[in-house]
Design a protein around this motif. Structure first.
Motif, short mmCIF file in Angstrom:
data_model
loop_
_atom_site.label_atom_id
_atom_site.label_comp_id
_atom_site.label_asym_id
_atom_site.label_seq_id
_atom_site.Cartn_x
_atom_site.Cartn_y
_atom_site.Cartn_z
N ARG A 219 -58.00 84.14 -57.80
CA ARG A 219 -58.06 82.92 -58.60
C ARG A 219 -59.45 82.72 -59.18
N LEU A 220 -60.47 83.01 -58.38
CA LEU A 220 -61.84 82.90 -58.88
C LEU A 220 -62.09 83.88 -60.03
N PHE A 221 -61.69 85.13 -59.85
CA PHE A 221 -61.90 86.12 -60.90
C PHE A 221 -61.16 85.72 -62.18
N ALA A 222 -59.98 85.11 -62.05
CA ALA A 222 -59.24 84.65 -63.23
C ALA A 222 -59.99 83.54 -63.94
N MET A 223 -60.57 82.63 -63.16
CA MET A 223 -61.35 81.53 -63.75
C MET A 223 -62.59 82.07 -64.47
N LEU A 224 -63.20 83.11 -63.92
CA LEU A 224 -64.34 83.73 -64.57
C LEU A 224 -63.92 84.41 -65.87
N ASP A 225 -62.80 85.11 -65.82
CA ASP A 225 -62.34 85.85 -66.99
C ASP A 225 -61.99 84.94 -68.16
N ASN A 226 -61.43 83.77 -67.86
CA ASN A 226 -61.05 82.88 -68.97
C ASN A 226 -62.16 81.92 -69.37
N GLY A 227 -63.32 82.06 -68.75
CA GLY A 227 -64.48 81.27 -69.14
C GLY A 227 -64.51 79.87 -68.58
N ALA A 228 -63.56 79.53 -67.72
CA ALA A 228 -63.54 78.19 -67.14
C ALA A 228 -64.74 77.96 -66.23
N VAL A 229 -65.12 79.00 -65.52
CA VAL A 229 -66.28 78.96 -64.65
C VAL A 229 -67.36 79.83 -65.25
N THR A 230 -68.52 79.26 -65.45
CA THR A 230 -69.64 80.00 -66.03
C THR A 230 -70.82 79.91 -65.07
N PRO A 231 -71.04 80.95 -64.29
CA PRO A 231 -72.13 80.92 -63.29
C PRO A 231 -73.48 80.68 -63.95
N GLU A 232 -74.29 79.88 -63.30
CA GLU A 232 -75.64 79.59 -63.77
C GLU A 232 -76.63 80.03 -62.71
N ILE A 233 -77.37 81.09 -63.00
CA ILE A 233 -78.42 81.54 -62.08
C ILE A 233 -79.69 80.79 -62.45
N GLY A 234 -80.05 79.85 -61.59
CA GLY A 234 -81.20 79.02 -61.90
C GLY A 234 -82.52 79.69 -61.57
N ARG A 235 -82.61 80.31 -60.38
CA ARG A 235 -83.85 80.94 -59.96
C ARG A 235 -83.55 82.22 -59.22
N THR A 236 -84.49 83.14 -59.26
CA THR A 236 -84.41 84.36 -58.45
C THR A 236 -85.70 84.49 -57.64
N PHE A 237 -85.55 85.05 -56.44
CA PHE A 237 -86.68 85.32 -55.55
C PHE A 237 -86.54 86.76 -55.06
N ARG A 238 -87.67 87.37 -54.72
CA ARG A 238 -87.58 88.63 -54.01
C ARG A 238 -86.94 88.37 -52.64
N LEU A 239 -86.23 89.35 -52.13
CA LEU A 239 -85.52 89.18 -50.87
C LEU A 239 -86.44 88.67 -49.77
N GLU A 240 -87.64 89.23 -49.67
CA GLU A 240 -88.54 88.83 -48.59
C GLU A 240 -89.24 87.50 -48.87
N GLU A 241 -88.90 86.87 -50.00
CA GLU A 241 -89.36 85.51 -50.28
C GLU A 241 -88.29 84.50 -49.88
N ALA A 242 -87.41 84.88 -48.97
CA ALA A 242 -86.31 84.00 -48.56
C ALA A 242 -86.82 82.66 -48.04
N ALA A 243 -87.95 82.66 -47.32
CA ALA A 243 -88.49 81.40 -46.81
C ALA A 243 -88.86 80.46 -47.96
N ALA A 244 -89.47 81.00 -49.01
CA ALA A 244 -89.81 80.18 -50.17
C ALA A 244 -88.55 79.67 -50.86
N ALA A 245 -87.52 80.49 -50.91
CA ALA A 245 -86.26 80.07 -51.51
C ALA A 245 -85.63 78.94 -50.70
N HIS A 246 -85.71 79.02 -49.37
CA HIS A 246 -85.19 77.93 -48.52
C HIS A 246 -85.95 76.63 -48.78
N ARG A 247 -87.27 76.75 -48.91
CA ARG A 247 -88.06 75.53 -49.18
C ARG A 247 -87.66 74.91 -50.52
#
Length: 324
Positions: free
Chosen positions: A281-309
């Motif tokens: 159901r999720l993949f169908a919603m993605l395919d029809n454009g109903a759900v449009t993921p928004e990646i707000g920020r990215t961190f390096r994996l070892e910056e997980a503590a900063a991401a939590h903050r």
């Protein structure tokens, strides 16, 4: 050698440690997965802080996208080179690679890139079960979404609009309000300058809303109670603003014979059939454009503590991902 995050005690982001681990060959029913993108979810902070008790020491994170490197005995559905995703329930996704049970994996479609997958899988399936299996929202209903600019909130707005609901969104700033309007919300409330319940009552001609998905918790509990219509349902699914505790259920009667539930994803994704139906159901919603993921920020994996903050301080919007 895999680079792996772990905690030996609960506490603030500073308790996250890293170590190098030599992975054994995948065991029976396991897949050796190399992560290419890891999803950050608020539940990760609950595990780290002790809001949700876990056995220690423990890994962190449940959501990731990556590629199969090898498979163990009895694994027939996956092969080296397959692109796969997981959203748990096992923890340990904060890692460059790991062995994971094959029954927690599914293949990613060619139309979905790894970073988007890591941003959408757990949050998208959370939205799916909240809307369609738990609250069973119907076309024409009006729904109040708290933290509508957050990872799950952003997806909820699009999902609800796709099934014909009217969305009232609550956010914390004008910048988030603009993004939430762009996501399709019909009405947006900036809770720092407006009373949520009063505005909801005005929008609904005093009736209130039949459904309130509330991922914030204590900070919005009173607003949710005061915004719900008679016999309305509050779906309390998160604690970003503190844990709701000490509830006198008599208040539900006084507020209009309300219903309240505190669900978790994996009580709705128990069987292989339930998991497959939800992800399809999720993949169908993605395919029809109903759900449009928004990646707000990215961190390096070892910056997980900063991401939590950042996520705990309300400094993120949409989905945040960690990149190995």
């Amino acid at each position: 050698m895999a680079r792996v995050a772990f905690i030996e005690k609960t506490g603030g982001p500073e308790v996250i440690q890293w170590r190098d681990v030599e992975l054994p060959p995948p065991g029976k029913g396991e897949v050796w997965m190399r992560n290419t993108a890891v999803g950050l979810n608020y539940i990760d902070t609950y595990h780290r802080s002790g809001v949700y008790p876990i056995d220690l020491p423990s890994g962190l994170g449940s959501e990731a996208a990556g590629v199969v490197m090898a498979v163990g005995e009895g694994v027939d559905d996956f092969a080296p080179g397959d692109r796969v995703g997981t959203f748990g329930p096992s923890r340990g996704a904060y890692a460059t690679e790991r062995n994971v049970s094959a029954n927690q994996l599914f293949k990613l479609p060619d139309t979905l890139d790894d970073q988007t997958a890591a941003a959408i899988l757990l949050k998208g399936c959370t939205a799916e079960f909240l809307v369609e299996r738990c609250a069973k929202v119907q076309s024409g209903q009006t729904v109040l979404v708290h933290a509508a600019a957050g990872g799950v909130g952003h997806i909820l707005v699009g999902w609800l609009k796709a099934i014909g609901a009217t969305v009232i969104a609550s956010v914390g700033s004008e910048d988030k309000a603009a993004r939430t309007r762009n996501a399709g919300a019909d009405h947006v409330i900036v809770h720092k300058s407006e009373d949520i319940a009063a505005r909801v009552r005005k929008i609904t001609d005093g009736k209130g809303v039949p459904v309130v998905p509330d991922g914030v918790g204590r900070a919005t509990w009173d607003a949710s109670l005061d915004s719900a219509a008679r016999r309305g349902l509050i779906v309390s699914y998160g604690n970003a603003g503190g844990v709701v505790d000490g509830v006198n259920i008599g208040v539900l009667a006084r507020k209009g014979s309300l219903f309240v539930t505190r669900p978790t994803l994996f009580d709705y994704y128990v069987t292989p059939e339930e998991r497959q139906a939800g992800i399809a159901r999720l993949f169908a919603m993605l395919d029809n454009g109903a759900v449009t993921p928004e990646i707000g920020r990215t961190f390096r994996l070892e910056e997980a503590a900063a991401a939590h903050r950042a996520i705990e301080a309300g400094e993120t919007s949409g989905s945040t991902i960690l990149l190995p």
